[in-house]
Design an enzyme around this catalytic site. Sequence first.
Site, mmCIF file in Angstrom:
data_model
loop_
_atom_site.group_PDB
_atom_site.id
_atom_site.type_symbol
_atom_site.label_atom_id
_atom_site.label_comp_id
_atom_site.label_asym_id
_atom_site.label_seq_id
_atom_site.Cartn_x
_atom_site.Cartn_y
_atom_site.Cartn_z
ATOM 1 N N SER A 136 18.922 -5.821 -12.776
ATOM 2 C CA SER A 136 18.040 -4.709 -13.174
ATOM 3 C C SER A 136 17.797 -4.774 -14.671
ATOM 4 O O SER A 136 18.656 -5.252 -15.422
ATOM 5 C CB SER A 136 18.693 -3.373 -12.841
ATOM 6 O OG SER A 136 17.916 -2.300 -13.349
ATOM 7 N N TYR A 149 26.749 2.397 -13.532
ATOM 8 C CA TYR A 149 25.684 1.621 -12.869
ATOM 9 C C TYR A 149 25.089 0.596 -13.826
ATOM 10 O O TYR A 149 24.970 -0.587 -13.484
ATOM 11 C CB TYR A 149 24.591 2.552 -12.340
ATOM 12 C CG TYR A 149 23.426 1.768 -11.776
ATOM 13 C CD1 TYR A 149 23.528 1.148 -10.528
ATOM 14 C CD2 TYR A 149 22.239 1.598 -12.498
ATOM 15 C CE1 TYR A 149 22.470 0.400 -10.016
ATOM 16 C CE2 TYR A 149 21.181 0.852 -11.990
ATOM 17 C CZ TYR A 149 21.301 0.262 -10.743
ATOM 18 O OH TYR A 149 20.263 -0.497 -10.243
HETATM 19 N N1 LIG Z 1 15.119 1.500 -7.152
HETATM 20 C C1 LIG Z 1 15.235 1.130 -8.435
HETATM 21 O O1 LIG Z 1 14.693 1.794 -9.348
HETATM 22 C C2 LIG Z 1 15.991 -0.126 -8.777
HETATM 23 C C3 LIG Z 1 15.751 -0.717 -10.029
HETATM 24 C C4 LIG Z 1 16.438 -1.876 -10.362
HETATM 25 C C5 LIG Z 1 17.330 -2.436 -9.475
HETATM 26 N N2 LIG Z 1 17.558 -1.845 -8.275
HETATM 27 C C6 LIG Z 1 18.519 -2.455 -7.357
HETATM 28 O O2 LIG Z 1 17.855 -2.831 -6.168
HETATM 29 C C7 LIG Z 1 18.811 -2.932 -5.124
HETATM 30 C C8 LIG Z 1 18.262 -2.219 -3.895
HETATM 31 O O3 LIG Z 1 18.137 -0.834 -4.174
HETATM 32 P P1 LIG Z 1 16.895 0.043 -3.695
HETATM 33 O O4 LIG Z 1 16.247 0.584 -4.885
HETATM 34 O O5 LIG Z 1 16.104 -0.731 -2.731
HETATM 35 O O6 LIG Z 1 17.653 1.268 -3.014
HETATM 36 P P2 LIG Z 1 17.869 1.685 -1.466
HETATM 37 O O7 LIG Z 1 16.552 1.885 -0.813
HETATM 38 O O8 LIG Z 1 18.838 2.797 -1.516
HETATM 39 O O9 LIG Z 1 18.524 0.391 -0.791
HETATM 40 C C9 LIG Z 1 19.873 0.051 -0.995
HETATM 41 C C10 LIG Z 1 20.301 -0.873 0.124
HETATM 42 O O10 LIG Z 1 21.635 -1.337 -0.152
HETATM 43 C C11 LIG Z 1 22.468 -0.995 0.945
HETATM 44 N N3 LIG Z 1 23.820 -0.704 0.507
HETATM 45 C C12 LIG Z 1 24.203 0.098 -0.521
HETATM 46 N N4 LIG Z 1 25.541 0.114 -0.608
HETATM 47 C C13 LIG Z 1 26.008 -0.680 0.392
HETATM 48 C C14 LIG Z 1 27.295 -1.055 0.825
HETATM 49 N N5 LIG Z 1 28.406 -0.616 0.216
HETATM 50 N N6 LIG Z 1 27.404 -1.875 1.902
HETATM 51 C C15 LIG Z 1 26.294 -2.314 2.534
HETATM 52 N N7 LIG Z 1 25.055 -2.004 2.164
HETATM 53 C C16 LIG Z 1 24.915 -1.182 1.104
HETATM 54 C C17 LIG Z 1 21.813 0.206 1.592
HETATM 55 O O11 LIG Z 1 22.253 0.290 2.937
HETATM 56 P P3 LIG Z 1 22.793 1.678 3.604
HETATM 57 O O12 LIG Z 1 21.619 2.612 3.596
HETATM 58 O O13 LIG Z 1 23.204 1.265 4.947
HETATM 59 O O14 LIG Z 1 23.906 2.116 2.710
HETATM 60 C C18 LIG Z 1 20.344 -0.160 1.466
HETATM 61 O O15 LIG Z 1 19.990 -1.070 2.486
HETATM 62 C C19 LIG Z 1 20.103 -2.344 -5.656
HETATM 63 O O16 LIG Z 1 20.965 -3.391 -6.029
HETATM 64 C C20 LIG Z 1 19.654 -1.567 -6.883
HETATM 65 O O17 LIG Z 1 20.677 -1.469 -7.840
HETATM 66 C C21 LIG Z 1 16.894 -0.705 -7.890
#
Ligand SMILES: NC(=O)c1ccc[n+]([C@@H]2O[C@H](COP(=O)([O-])OP(=O)(O)OC[C@H]3O[C@@H](n4cnc5c(N)ncnc54)[C@H](OP(=O)(O)O)[C@@H]3O)[C@@H](O)[C@H]2O)c1
Length: 259
Positions: A136, A149
Site C-alpha cells: 500500500s 496497519y
Molecule cells: N481498500 C483500500 O483502500 C486499500 C488500499 C491499499 C491496500 N489495501 C490492501 O488491499 C488488500 C485487500 O483489501 P480490500 O481493500 O480489498 O478489503 P476487503 O474488501 O475487506 O478484502 C479483504 C479480503 O481479505 C480477507 N481477509 C482478511 N483477513 C483475513 C484473514 N485473517 N484470513 C483470511 N482472509 C482474510 C477478507 O476475507 P474475509 O471477509 O473472509 O475476512 C477479504 O477477502 C489488503 O491487503 C489491504 O490492506 C487496501
Amino acid sequence: MAKQFAVVTGASSGIGYELAKCCARAGFDLCIAADEPRIDRAAEDFRAMGVGVVAVECDLATKEGVDALYTSTGGRAVDYLLANAGHGLGGAFLDQDFDEVRHLIDTNVTGTLYLIQKIGRDMRDRRKGRILITGSIAGFMPGTYQAAYNGSKALLDSFAFALRAELKDTGVTVTCLMPGATETDFFARADMEDTRIGQSKKDDPAMVAQQGFDAMMNGEGDVVTGWMNKLRSAIANVTPAAVLAEMHRSQAEPRGAKR
Ligand SMILES: NC(=O)c1ccc[n+]([C@@H]2O[C@H](COP(=O)([O-])OP(=O)(O)OC[C@H]3O[C@@H](n4cnc5c(N)ncnc54)[C@H](OP(=O)(O)O)[C@@H]3O)[C@@H](O)[C@H]2O)c1
C-alpha cells in the site's frame, strides 16, 4: 495444454475478488482463500467464467490456516501467487484491543510471509512463478490513527523489493501492488467510516486489480495505482516523517476524537 494455476488470498471481496477475476479472465484455474463463507459465492462467480476453482475458508492469521490453504493446492504447481489478504484497524493505538492489533499483524505480515515462503520455495525449485503482494502507499507514511496497519504495509512494501532482488535470475518475479484508498469493505471493517479518508471518494477496485495484475504479468517490481497516488507517494518520499504523521492525522482521526 494444462491450464495455469493461481492462488489468490482475500478473494471474497474488494481488490482480491477483482484480482481473482483478472486471473479467471486469463483462463487460470484458481485456489482462492478468505476467512468467511462468502468465499464460496466468489468461487461460483469464477466457475461461471469457465475455470476450475478450489475455495478455502481459513484464517490466514494462523499457521494452521496457511497450511490448510497450501494443502488445498493438492501439490499442483502454482504459477501465480497473489498474496492480497489483509485488513486495517483504525483508532488510537493505546485504545485498540491488542488481540485485534495482533490479528492484523498476523494476517498482513506473518501469515503473508509464511505463505510466500512456502509457495515461493516451490517456485524457485521449478525456476518459474510470479508473486504479487498487495502492499500500500500507506507503507510510505506513518499512520497516525492507523499506526499498526501502516507499519504492516511498510514491511510488505520493503519485503517485496528485497525478495524480488533475492530471486533475481531464478525465473521467479515479485511485484508489489501499492494502491491508495480504494472503494472496498476495508474502511468499514477497520472502523474508519467516521474519518475523512473513510468518507472520501476512492479508487475503483477493478481498476486497481487490473493494474496490479498487468504489472505482475509483465514482471514489474511495483505499481502505485492511479496518478493521484503516484503524486502522493512522490511527495511522501521527500517529506519528513513527522510532517507525514500529522498529514495522516487529518485523514484518519475519528471525527468524534477531533481536538
Ligand atoms: N481498500 C483500500 O483502500 C486499500 C488500499 C491499499 C491496500 N489495501 C490492501 O488491499 C488488500 C485487500 O483489501 P480490500 O481493500 O480489498 O478489503 P476487503 O474488501 O475487506 O478484502 C479483504 C479480503 O481479505 C480477507 N481477509 C482478511 N483477513 C483475513 C484473514 N485473517 N484470513 C483470511 N482472509 C482474510 C477478507 O476475507 P474475509 O471477509 O473472509 O475476512 C477479504 O477477502 C489488503 O491487503 C489491504 O490492506 C487496501
